[in-house]
Write a protein that holds these residues in place. Structure first.
Motif, short mmCIF file in Angstrom:
data_model
loop_
_atom_site.label_atom_id
_atom_site.label_comp_id
_atom_site.label_asym_id
_atom_site.label_seq_id
_atom_site.Cartn_x
_atom_site.Cartn_y
_atom_site.Cartn_z
N GLU A 1 -4.01 1.69 8.96
CA GLU A 1 -3.30 1.31 7.73
C GLU A 1 -3.05 -0.21 7.67
O GLU A 1 -3.16 -0.91 8.67
N GLY A 2 -2.65 -0.67 6.49
CA GLY A 2 -2.38 -2.10 6.30
C GLY A 2 -3.66 -2.88 6.04
O GLY A 2 -4.69 -2.29 5.71
N ASN A 3 -3.59 -4.20 6.19
CA ASN A 3 -4.73 -5.07 5.86
C ASN A 3 -5.23 -4.78 4.43
O ASN A 3 -6.43 -4.67 4.19
N ASN A 4 -4.31 -4.61 3.52
CA ASN A 4 -4.67 -4.26 2.15
C ASN A 4 -5.11 -5.50 1.37
O ASN A 4 -4.49 -6.55 1.50
N PRO A 5 -6.14 -5.36 0.54
CA PRO A 5 -6.63 -6.51 -0.20
C PRO A 5 -5.57 -7.13 -1.12
O PRO A 5 -4.75 -6.41 -1.69
N SER B 1 -2.01 6.03 -0.64
CA SER B 1 -0.78 5.40 -1.14
C SER B 1 -0.16 4.57 -0.01
O SER B 1 -0.53 4.71 1.15
N PHE B 2 0.83 3.73 -0.40
CA PHE B 2 1.49 2.88 0.61
C PHE B 2 2.32 3.70 1.59
O PHE B 2 2.79 3.16 2.59
N LYS B 3 2.52 4.99 1.33
CA LYS B 3 3.34 5.81 2.23
C LYS B 3 2.78 5.79 3.67
O LYS B 3 3.52 5.97 4.62
N ASP B 4 1.47 5.56 3.80
CA ASP B 4 0.87 5.47 5.14
C ASP B 4 1.50 4.35 5.98
O ASP B 4 1.59 4.47 7.20
N THR C 1 3.04 5.85 9.64
CA THR C 1 2.50 5.58 10.97
C THR C 1 3.63 5.27 11.96
O THR C 1 3.56 5.65 13.13
N VAL C 2 4.69 4.63 11.48
CA VAL C 2 5.81 4.27 12.36
C VAL C 2 6.62 5.51 12.72
O VAL C 2 6.96 5.75 13.89
N LEU C 3 6.89 6.33 11.72
CA LEU C 3 7.68 7.55 11.95
C LEU C 3 6.93 8.51 12.88
O LEU C 3 7.49 8.98 13.88
N VAL C 4 5.68 8.77 12.59
CA VAL C 4 4.94 9.76 13.40
C VAL C 4 4.68 9.21 14.81
O VAL C 4 4.73 9.96 15.79
N ASP D 1 2.82 11.87 -2.55
CA ASP D 1 2.25 10.95 -1.58
C ASP D 1 2.84 11.07 -0.18
O ASP D 1 2.14 10.89 0.81
N THR D 2 4.13 11.39 -0.08
CA THR D 2 4.75 11.51 1.24
C THR D 2 4.14 12.68 2.01
O THR D 2 3.85 12.57 3.21
#
Ligand SMILES: *Cc1c(COP(=O)(O)O)cnc(C)c1O
Ligand SMILES: [Zn+2]
Length: 439
Positions: free
Chosen positions: A87-91, A119-122, A126-129, A153-154
Protein backbone atom coordinates in the motif's frame (compact mmCIF):
# COMPACT_ATOMS: atom_id res chain seq x y z
CA UNK A 1 11.31 4.36 20.70
CA UNK A 2 7.85 3.96 22.10
CA UNK A 3 4.28 4.91 21.35
CA UNK A 4 1.06 4.33 23.26
CA UNK A 5 -2.69 4.90 23.10
CA UNK A 6 -3.93 7.96 24.95
CA UNK A 7 -7.46 9.16 25.61
CA UNK A 8 -8.03 12.30 23.50
CA UNK A 9 -9.26 14.03 26.66
CA UNK A 10 -5.96 13.05 28.27
CA UNK A 11 -7.22 10.93 31.17
CA UNK A 12 -5.57 7.51 30.60
CA UNK A 13 -2.97 5.72 28.50
CA UNK A 14 -2.80 2.12 27.26
CA UNK A 15 -0.28 -0.07 25.50
CA UNK A 16 -0.66 -0.50 21.72
CA UNK A 17 -0.97 -4.28 22.13
CA UNK A 18 -3.89 -3.97 24.52
CA UNK A 19 -7.34 -4.80 23.14
CA UNK A 20 -8.92 -1.41 23.80
CA UNK A 21 -10.75 1.02 21.50
CA UNK A 22 -12.12 3.74 23.76
CA UNK A 23 -11.02 5.29 27.05
CA UNK A 24 -12.13 2.99 29.88
CA UNK A 25 -12.72 5.97 32.12
CA UNK A 26 -14.60 8.49 29.96
CA UNK A 27 -15.45 6.60 26.76
CA UNK A 28 -13.66 9.07 24.45
CA UNK A 29 -11.66 7.97 21.43
CA UNK A 30 -8.02 7.05 21.83
CA UNK A 31 -5.14 8.31 19.76
CA UNK A 32 -1.63 7.03 19.27
CA UNK A 33 0.92 9.32 20.92
CA UNK A 34 4.52 9.04 19.77
CA UNK A 35 7.69 9.69 21.74
CA UNK A 36 8.63 12.84 19.85
CA UNK A 37 11.83 13.38 21.82
CA UNK A 38 13.33 10.13 20.70
CA UNK A 39 12.12 10.71 17.12
CA UNK A 40 13.85 14.11 17.25
CA UNK A 41 17.22 12.43 17.74
CA UNK A 42 17.31 12.14 13.98
CA UNK A 43 17.30 15.44 12.10
CA UNK A 44 14.78 16.22 9.38
CA UNK A 45 17.34 15.53 6.68
CA UNK A 46 18.37 12.21 8.28
CA UNK A 47 14.74 11.06 8.17
CA UNK A 48 14.42 12.09 4.53
CA UNK A 49 17.55 10.13 3.68
CA UNK A 50 16.39 7.01 5.55
CA UNK A 51 12.99 7.02 3.81
CA UNK A 52 14.70 7.47 0.46
CA UNK A 53 17.16 4.61 1.05
CA UNK A 54 14.50 2.15 2.13
CA UNK A 55 12.59 2.61 -1.11
CA UNK A 56 15.21 0.76 -3.08
CA UNK A 57 15.72 -2.06 -0.57
CA UNK A 58 14.72 -5.47 -1.92
CA UNK A 59 12.34 -5.88 1.02
CA UNK A 60 8.59 -5.74 0.51
CA UNK A 61 7.83 -3.98 3.79
CA UNK A 62 10.54 -1.34 3.22
CA UNK A 63 8.89 -0.60 -0.13
CA UNK A 64 5.40 -0.10 1.37
CA UNK A 65 4.59 3.61 1.51
CA UNK A 66 3.43 3.07 5.09
CA UNK A 67 6.14 0.78 6.53
CA UNK A 68 8.82 2.73 4.73
CA UNK A 69 8.17 5.25 7.53
CA UNK A 70 7.54 2.67 10.23
CA UNK A 71 9.06 4.54 13.20
CA UNK A 72 6.45 7.26 12.66
CA UNK A 73 3.61 4.77 12.23
CA UNK A 74 4.09 2.13 14.90
CA UNK A 75 7.49 1.85 16.56
CA UNK A 76 6.19 -1.14 18.60
CA UNK A 77 5.90 -3.19 15.42
CA UNK A 78 8.32 -6.11 14.95
CA UNK A 79 9.26 -6.14 11.26
CA UNK A 80 8.72 -9.91 11.00
CA UNK A 81 4.99 -9.53 11.71
CA UNK A 82 4.19 -6.73 9.27
CA UNK A 83 1.25 -7.59 6.97
CA UNK A 84 1.60 -5.50 3.80
CA UNK A 85 0.06 -5.66 0.35
CA UNK A 86 2.29 -2.89 -1.01
CA UNK A 87 0.00 0.00 0.00
CA UNK A 88 0.93 3.68 -0.29
CA UNK A 89 3.22 5.24 -2.91
CA UNK A 90 0.07 6.62 -4.51
CA UNK A 91 0.44 8.79 -7.60
CA UNK A 92 0.25 12.57 -7.21
CA UNK A 93 -1.03 13.44 -10.65
CA UNK A 94 -0.81 17.05 -11.87
CA UNK A 95 -3.75 18.31 -13.96
CA UNK A 96 -2.42 21.34 -15.89
CA UNK A 97 -5.61 22.13 -17.85
CA UNK A 98 -7.64 22.27 -14.61
CA UNK A 99 -5.05 24.52 -12.97
CA UNK A 100 -5.12 26.82 -15.98
CA UNK A 101 -8.92 26.99 -16.00
CA UNK A 102 -9.14 27.84 -12.28
CA UNK A 103 -6.14 30.21 -12.29
CA UNK A 104 -4.10 28.00 -9.95
CA UNK A 105 -0.38 27.35 -10.08
CA UNK A 106 -0.90 23.60 -9.75
CA UNK A 107 -3.73 21.18 -9.09
CA UNK A 108 -2.88 17.59 -8.25
CA UNK A 109 -5.00 14.56 -7.41
CA UNK A 110 -3.44 12.27 -4.81
CA UNK A 111 -4.81 8.90 -5.90
CA UNK A 112 -5.19 7.09 -2.56
CA UNK A 113 -7.67 4.65 -4.12
CA UNK A 114 -4.94 3.09 -6.28
CA UNK A 115 -4.35 0.31 -3.77
CA UNK A 116 -4.87 -3.44 -3.51
CA UNK A 117 -8.58 -3.19 -2.60
CA UNK A 118 -9.30 0.11 -4.36
CA UNK A 119 -9.63 2.60 -1.51
CA UNK A 120 -7.43 4.45 1.00
CA UNK A 121 -8.73 2.11 3.73
CA UNK A 122 -5.73 -0.13 2.90
CA UNK A 123 -3.37 2.52 4.28
CA UNK A 124 -4.78 2.12 7.77
CA UNK A 125 -5.76 -1.53 7.63
CA UNK A 126 -2.17 -2.67 7.10
CA UNK A 127 -1.32 -1.13 10.49
CA UNK A 128 -4.27 -2.66 12.32
CA UNK A 129 -3.88 -6.16 10.88
CA UNK A 130 -0.10 -6.11 11.38
CA UNK A 131 -0.56 -5.28 15.06
CA UNK A 132 -3.15 -8.02 15.48
CA UNK A 133 -0.83 -10.44 13.68
CA UNK A 134 1.91 -9.61 16.19
CA UNK A 135 -0.51 -9.92 19.12
CA UNK A 136 -1.63 -13.37 17.95
CA UNK A 137 1.59 -14.91 16.65
CA UNK A 138 4.31 -13.29 18.73
CA UNK A 139 2.55 -12.48 21.98
CA UNK A 140 0.19 -15.49 21.84
CA UNK A 141 -2.85 -13.41 22.73
CA UNK A 142 -6.11 -15.29 22.30
CA UNK A 143 -7.67 -13.43 19.37
CA UNK A 144 -9.77 -15.63 17.08
CA UNK A 145 -10.81 -13.16 14.40
CA UNK A 146 -11.04 -9.50 13.39
CA UNK A 147 -14.49 -8.02 12.69
CA UNK A 148 -16.07 -4.89 11.26
CA UNK A 149 -19.47 -3.55 10.32
CA UNK A 150 -19.18 -1.92 6.91
CA UNK A 151 -21.12 -1.40 3.75
CA UNK A 152 -18.06 -1.07 1.58
CA UNK A 153 -14.42 -0.17 1.59
CA UNK A 154 -13.52 -1.12 5.17
CA UNK A 155 -14.78 -4.69 4.74
CA UNK A 156 -12.87 -5.03 1.47
CA UNK A 157 -9.62 -3.91 3.12
CA UNK A 158 -10.09 -5.92 6.31
CA UNK A 159 -10.92 -9.14 4.47
CA UNK A 160 -7.94 -8.77 2.11
CA UNK A 161 -5.32 -8.10 4.79
CA UNK A 162 -6.82 -10.73 7.08
CA UNK A 163 -6.81 -13.37 4.35
CA UNK A 164 -3.22 -12.54 3.39
CA UNK A 165 -2.11 -12.98 7.01
CA UNK A 166 -4.27 -16.07 7.55
CA UNK A 167 -6.33 -14.33 10.24
CA UNK A 168 -10.09 -15.03 10.06
CA UNK A 169 -12.26 -11.98 9.38
CA UNK A 170 -15.96 -11.33 10.00
CA UNK A 171 -17.96 -8.72 8.12
CA UNK A 172 -21.39 -7.55 9.31
CA UNK A 173 -23.65 -6.11 6.62
CA UNK A 174 -27.27 -5.03 6.42
CA UNK A 175 -29.09 -7.75 4.47
CA UNK A 176 -30.27 -6.90 0.92
CA UNK A 177 -28.85 -3.40 1.07
CA UNK A 178 -25.40 -4.03 -0.33
CA UNK A 179 -24.47 -3.86 -4.01
CA UNK A 180 -22.58 -6.69 -5.70
CA UNK A 181 -19.58 -4.39 -6.20
CA UNK A 182 -19.33 -3.93 -2.44
CA UNK A 183 -20.01 -7.56 -1.52
CA UNK A 184 -17.62 -9.15 -3.95
CA UNK A 185 -14.36 -8.46 -2.12
CA UNK A 186 -15.31 -9.83 1.35
CA UNK A 187 -16.84 -12.89 -0.31
CA UNK A 188 -13.86 -13.52 -2.57
CA UNK A 189 -11.48 -12.95 0.35
CA UNK A 190 -13.30 -15.67 2.31
CA UNK A 191 -14.50 -13.47 5.14
CA UNK A 192 -17.37 -14.80 7.22
CA UNK A 193 -20.06 -12.49 5.81
CA UNK A 194 -23.05 -12.04 8.12
CA UNK A 195 -25.98 -10.32 6.43
CA UNK A 196 -28.29 -9.10 9.19
CA UNK A 197 -31.91 -7.99 9.06
CA UNK A 198 -31.09 -4.45 10.16
CA UNK A 199 -29.45 -1.25 8.93
CA UNK A 200 -25.83 -0.15 9.28
CA UNK A 201 -26.28 1.19 12.80
CA UNK A 202 -27.88 -2.10 13.82
CA UNK A 203 -24.82 -3.96 12.48
CA UNK A 204 -22.54 -1.60 14.39
CA UNK A 205 -24.35 -2.37 17.65
CA UNK A 206 -24.00 -6.11 17.09
CA UNK A 207 -20.31 -5.92 16.21
CA UNK A 208 -19.60 -3.84 19.30
CA UNK A 209 -21.43 -6.35 21.46
CA UNK A 210 -19.65 -9.43 20.07
CA UNK A 211 -16.21 -7.81 20.31
CA UNK A 212 -16.64 -7.03 24.01
CA UNK A 213 -15.00 -10.23 25.25
CA UNK A 214 -11.67 -9.46 23.47
CA UNK A 215 -11.44 -12.72 21.50
CA UNK A 216 -12.77 -10.92 18.41
CA UNK A 217 -10.86 -7.75 17.59
CA UNK A 218 -12.78 -4.68 16.33
CA UNK A 219 -11.55 -3.04 13.12
CA UNK A 220 -14.03 -0.18 12.80
CA UNK A 221 -12.87 3.39 12.53
CA UNK A 222 -12.97 4.07 16.25
CA UNK A 223 -9.83 1.89 16.28
CA UNK A 224 -7.12 4.54 16.21
CA UNK A 225 -4.34 2.29 14.86
CA UNK A 226 -5.77 2.85 11.38
CA UNK A 227 -5.18 6.61 11.66
CA UNK A 228 -1.44 5.96 12.00
CA UNK A 229 -1.30 4.51 8.50
CA UNK A 230 -3.66 7.03 6.93
CA UNK A 231 -1.47 9.76 8.41
CA UNK A 232 1.15 9.04 5.74
CA UNK A 233 -0.95 10.64 2.94
CA UNK A 234 0.15 14.22 3.72
CA UNK A 235 3.72 13.15 4.45
CA UNK A 236 4.04 11.21 1.22
CA UNK A 237 2.55 14.14 -0.72
CA UNK A 238 5.20 16.48 0.69
CA UNK A 239 7.89 13.94 -0.15
CA UNK A 240 6.65 13.77 -3.75
CA UNK A 241 6.85 17.58 -3.97
CA UNK A 242 10.49 17.62 -2.83
CA UNK A 243 9.53 18.00 0.85
CA UNK A 244 7.20 20.93 0.27
CA UNK A 245 3.54 21.15 1.18
CA UNK A 246 0.90 22.63 -1.12
CA UNK A 247 -1.09 25.71 -0.05
CA UNK A 248 -4.30 23.66 0.27
CA UNK A 249 -5.40 20.07 0.77
CA UNK A 250 -9.01 19.25 -0.13
CA UNK A 251 -10.32 15.96 1.33
CA UNK A 252 -13.80 14.39 1.51
CA UNK A 253 -15.02 13.30 4.96
CA UNK A 254 -17.68 11.08 6.54
CA UNK A 255 -16.62 9.56 9.86
CA UNK A 256 -13.80 12.14 9.76
CA UNK A 257 -10.93 9.79 10.59
CA UNK A 258 -9.12 10.56 7.36
CA UNK A 259 -9.06 14.34 7.80
CA UNK A 260 -7.84 13.85 11.37
CA UNK A 261 -5.08 11.59 10.05
CA UNK A 262 -4.05 14.14 7.42
CA UNK A 263 -3.69 16.85 10.06
CA UNK A 264 -1.83 14.61 12.46
CA UNK A 265 0.71 13.52 9.82
CA UNK A 266 1.38 17.08 8.71
CA UNK A 267 1.87 18.18 12.32
CA UNK A 268 4.34 15.37 12.98
CA UNK A 269 6.32 16.23 9.87
CA UNK A 270 6.61 19.88 10.89
CA UNK A 271 7.58 19.02 14.47
CA UNK A 272 10.34 16.75 13.21
CA UNK A 273 11.74 19.46 10.97
CA UNK A 274 10.96 18.05 7.53
CA UNK A 275 8.85 21.01 6.41
CA UNK A 276 8.51 24.59 7.61
CA UNK A 277 5.09 25.61 6.32
CA UNK A 278 1.58 24.40 7.14
CA UNK A 279 -1.13 24.13 4.45
CA UNK A 280 -4.82 24.93 4.81
CA UNK A 281 -7.04 21.83 5.10
CA UNK A 282 -10.43 21.93 3.38
CA UNK A 283 -12.94 19.27 4.40
CA UNK A 284 -15.58 18.48 1.79
CA UNK A 285 -18.96 17.00 2.75
CA UNK A 286 -21.95 15.87 0.75
CA UNK A 287 -24.85 18.25 1.33
CA UNK A 288 -26.95 15.18 2.16
CA UNK A 289 -24.66 14.24 5.08
CA UNK A 290 -23.23 17.53 6.31
CA UNK A 291 -23.07 17.71 10.13
CA UNK A 292 -19.56 19.17 10.17
CA UNK A 293 -20.46 21.75 7.54
CA UNK A 294 -23.33 22.89 9.77
CA UNK A 295 -21.06 23.00 12.81
CA UNK A 296 -18.50 25.06 10.84
CA UNK A 297 -21.25 27.64 10.16
CA UNK A 298 -21.11 28.50 13.88
CA UNK A 299 -17.31 28.26 14.17
CA UNK A 300 -17.57 24.74 15.64
CA UNK A 301 -19.19 26.15 18.78
CA UNK A 302 -21.75 23.37 18.73
CA UNK A 303 -22.14 20.09 16.91
CA UNK A 304 -25.45 18.41 16.15
CA UNK A 305 -25.61 14.98 14.50
CA UNK A 306 -27.93 14.89 11.48
CA UNK A 307 -29.93 12.13 9.85
CA UNK A 308 -27.87 11.47 6.73
CA UNK A 309 -29.84 11.31 3.50
CA UNK A 310 -28.93 9.04 0.63
CA UNK A 311 -25.96 10.29 -1.34
CA UNK A 312 -24.10 8.95 -4.37
CA UNK A 313 -20.99 9.38 -2.21
CA UNK A 314 -22.11 6.38 -0.16
CA UNK A 315 -18.94 6.04 1.96
CA UNK A 316 -19.54 9.47 3.50
CA UNK A 317 -23.27 9.05 4.14
CA UNK A 318 -22.74 9.51 7.87
CA UNK A 319 -24.74 11.79 10.16
CA UNK A 320 -22.95 11.21 13.48
CA UNK A 321 -19.21 10.94 12.74
CA UNK A 322 -17.09 8.95 15.20
CA UNK A 323 -13.97 11.14 14.86
CA UNK A 324 -15.59 14.55 14.96
CA UNK A 325 -13.63 15.85 18.00
CA UNK A 326 -10.29 14.92 16.45
CA UNK A 327 -11.33 16.42 13.12
CA UNK A 328 -12.42 19.73 14.65
CA UNK A 329 -9.16 19.93 16.58
CA UNK A 330 -7.11 19.43 13.39
CA UNK A 331 -9.22 21.81 11.30
CA UNK A 332 -8.74 24.58 13.87
CA UNK A 333 -4.98 24.00 13.74
CA UNK A 334 -4.90 24.24 9.91
CA UNK A 335 -7.17 27.28 9.32
CA UNK A 336 -9.67 24.69 8.18
CA UNK A 337 -12.60 25.34 5.88
CA UNK A 338 -15.64 23.05 5.56
CA UNK A 339 -17.73 23.24 2.39
CA UNK A 340 -20.45 21.04 0.94
CA UNK A 341 -21.48 19.79 -2.51
CA UNK A 342 -24.91 18.82 -3.81
CA UNK A 343 -25.56 15.53 -5.63
CA UNK A 344 -25.56 17.29 -8.98
CA UNK A 345 -22.37 19.19 -8.18
CA UNK A 346 -20.50 16.06 -7.12
CA UNK A 347 -21.66 14.04 -10.12
CA UNK A 348 -20.71 16.74 -12.61
CA UNK A 349 -17.37 17.46 -10.92
CA UNK A 350 -16.50 13.78 -11.00
CA UNK A 351 -17.35 13.58 -14.71
CA UNK A 352 -15.50 16.83 -15.46
CA UNK A 353 -12.26 15.47 -14.00
CA UNK A 354 -12.82 12.17 -15.80
CA UNK A 355 -12.51 14.29 -18.94
CA UNK A 356 -9.01 15.18 -17.74
CA UNK A 357 -8.34 11.42 -17.54
CA UNK A 358 -8.74 11.07 -13.76
CA UNK A 359 -11.54 8.43 -13.49
CA UNK A 360 -12.74 9.63 -10.09
CA UNK A 361 -15.08 8.11 -7.49
CA UNK A 362 -18.11 10.11 -6.25
CA UNK A 363 -16.36 11.03 -2.95
CA UNK A 364 -13.52 12.55 -4.92
CA UNK A 365 -16.30 14.30 -6.89
CA UNK A 366 -17.40 15.94 -3.63
CA UNK A 367 -13.87 17.23 -3.01
CA UNK A 368 -13.47 18.44 -6.59
CA UNK A 369 -16.83 20.25 -6.55
CA UNK A 370 -15.84 21.95 -3.30
CA UNK A 371 -12.46 22.96 -4.71
CA UNK A 372 -14.09 24.52 -7.76
CA UNK A 373 -16.62 26.37 -5.61
CA UNK A 374 -14.02 27.79 -3.23
CA UNK A 375 -11.73 28.75 -6.13
CA UNK A 376 -14.64 30.65 -7.74
CA UNK A 377 -15.36 32.45 -4.47
CA UNK A 378 -11.70 33.36 -3.99
CA UNK A 379 -11.53 31.37 -0.75
CA UNK A 380 -8.83 29.35 -2.45
CA UNK A 381 -6.50 32.11 -3.56
CA UNK A 382 -5.48 32.43 -7.19
CA UNK A 383 -2.11 31.00 -8.20
CA UNK A 384 -2.09 28.47 -5.35
CA UNK A 385 -0.89 24.88 -5.18
CA UNK A 386 -3.83 22.58 -4.44
CA UNK A 387 -3.87 18.84 -3.69
CA UNK A 388 -7.19 16.99 -3.84
CA UNK A 389 -7.20 13.68 -1.98
CA UNK A 390 -8.96 10.96 -3.98
CA UNK A 391 -10.27 8.23 -1.69
CA UNK A 392 -11.37 5.33 -3.91
CA UNK A 393 -10.81 3.88 -7.35
CA UNK A 394 -13.47 4.87 -9.88
CA UNK A 395 -13.98 1.23 -10.88
CA UNK A 396 -15.68 0.54 -7.55
CA UNK A 397 -18.40 2.93 -8.69
CA UNK A 398 -18.92 1.80 -12.28
CA UNK A 399 -22.68 1.77 -11.75
CA UNK A 400 -22.68 5.47 -10.76
CA UNK A 401 -20.70 6.33 -13.89
CA UNK A 402 -22.88 4.30 -16.25
CA UNK A 403 -26.03 5.88 -14.86
CA UNK A 404 -24.47 9.34 -15.10
CA UNK A 405 -23.60 8.91 -18.75
CA UNK A 406 -27.03 7.48 -19.52
CA UNK A 407 -28.54 10.54 -17.75
CA UNK A 408 -30.35 8.12 -15.43
CA UNK A 409 -29.36 9.71 -12.09
CA UNK A 410 -32.41 11.14 -10.39
CA UNK A 411 -32.73 14.95 -10.35
CA UNK A 412 -29.31 15.36 -11.94
CA UNK A 413 -28.57 17.00 -15.27
CA UNK A 414 -25.53 15.14 -16.60
CA UNK A 415 -23.56 18.03 -18.04
CA UNK A 416 -20.80 15.84 -19.46
CA UNK A 417 -22.82 12.77 -20.51
CA UNK A 418 -21.02 10.73 -23.16
CA UNK A 419 -23.51 8.31 -24.67
CA UNK A 420 -22.39 5.59 -27.06
CA UNK A 421 -23.46 6.29 -30.65
CA UNK A 422 -25.62 3.40 -31.86
CA UNK A 423 -25.23 2.75 -35.57
CA UNK A 424 -25.75 0.20 -38.29
CA UNK A 425 -22.57 -1.64 -39.28
CA UNK A 426 -22.31 0.42 -42.44
CA UNK A 427 -19.03 2.04 -43.50
CA UNK A 428 -20.70 5.07 -45.03
CA UNK A 429 -22.76 5.82 -41.91
CA UNK A 430 -19.78 5.25 -39.62
CA UNK A 431 -17.58 7.49 -41.78
CA UNK A 432 -20.16 10.24 -41.64
CA UNK A 433 -20.19 10.19 -37.82
CA UNK A 434 -16.39 10.13 -37.68
CA UNK A 435 -16.20 13.05 -40.09
CA UNK A 436 -18.62 15.05 -37.91
CA UNK A 437 -16.90 14.21 -34.64
CA UNK A 438 -13.30 14.68 -35.70
CA UNK A 439 -13.60 17.96 -37.59
C1 LIG B 1 -14.07 5.74 4.30
C2 LIG B 1 -14.19 6.58 3.08
C3 LIG B 1 -14.33 7.98 3.13
C4 LIG B 1 -14.51 8.73 4.40
O1 LIG B 1 -13.42 8.70 5.28
P1 LIG B 1 -13.66 9.10 6.81
O2 LIG B 1 -12.40 8.79 7.48
O3 LIG B 1 -14.82 8.28 7.28
O4 LIG B 1 -13.99 10.56 6.81
C5 LIG B 1 -14.35 8.69 1.95
N1 LIG B 1 -14.26 8.07 0.75
C6 LIG B 1 -14.13 6.73 0.67
C7 LIG B 1 -14.07 6.11 -0.69
C8 LIG B 1 -14.09 5.94 1.81
O5 LIG B 1 -13.99 4.61 1.72
ZN1 LIG C 1 -10.76 9.46 28.92
Amino acid sequence: MKAHFQCIKGCETYSLNEVVYQCKKCGSLLEVVHDMNSLKQKSGSEWKKLFQERKTNPDFSDQSGIWNKREWVNPMMDKDYIVTLGEGNNPLTPIPPAAKELGMKNIWIKHCGNTHTGSFKDLGMTVLVSMVNQMIHKEKQKIKAVACASTGDTSAALSAYGRYAGIPTIVFLPRNKISIAQLVQPIANHALVLALDTDFDGCMKIVQAVTKDNSIYLANSMNSLRIEGQKIVGIETAEQLGWKVPDYFVIPGGNLGNVSALGSGLTMMKELGLIDKMPVIILAQAENANPLYLSYQNQFQSFEPVKAKTTLASAIQIGDPVSRDKAIRELKKFNGIVEQASEEELANASAKYDRFGMFTCPHTGVALAVMEKLADQGKIEKNSDVVVVSTAHGLKFADFKVRYHESQLENIVSKYANKPVELEADVEKVSKVLYERLK
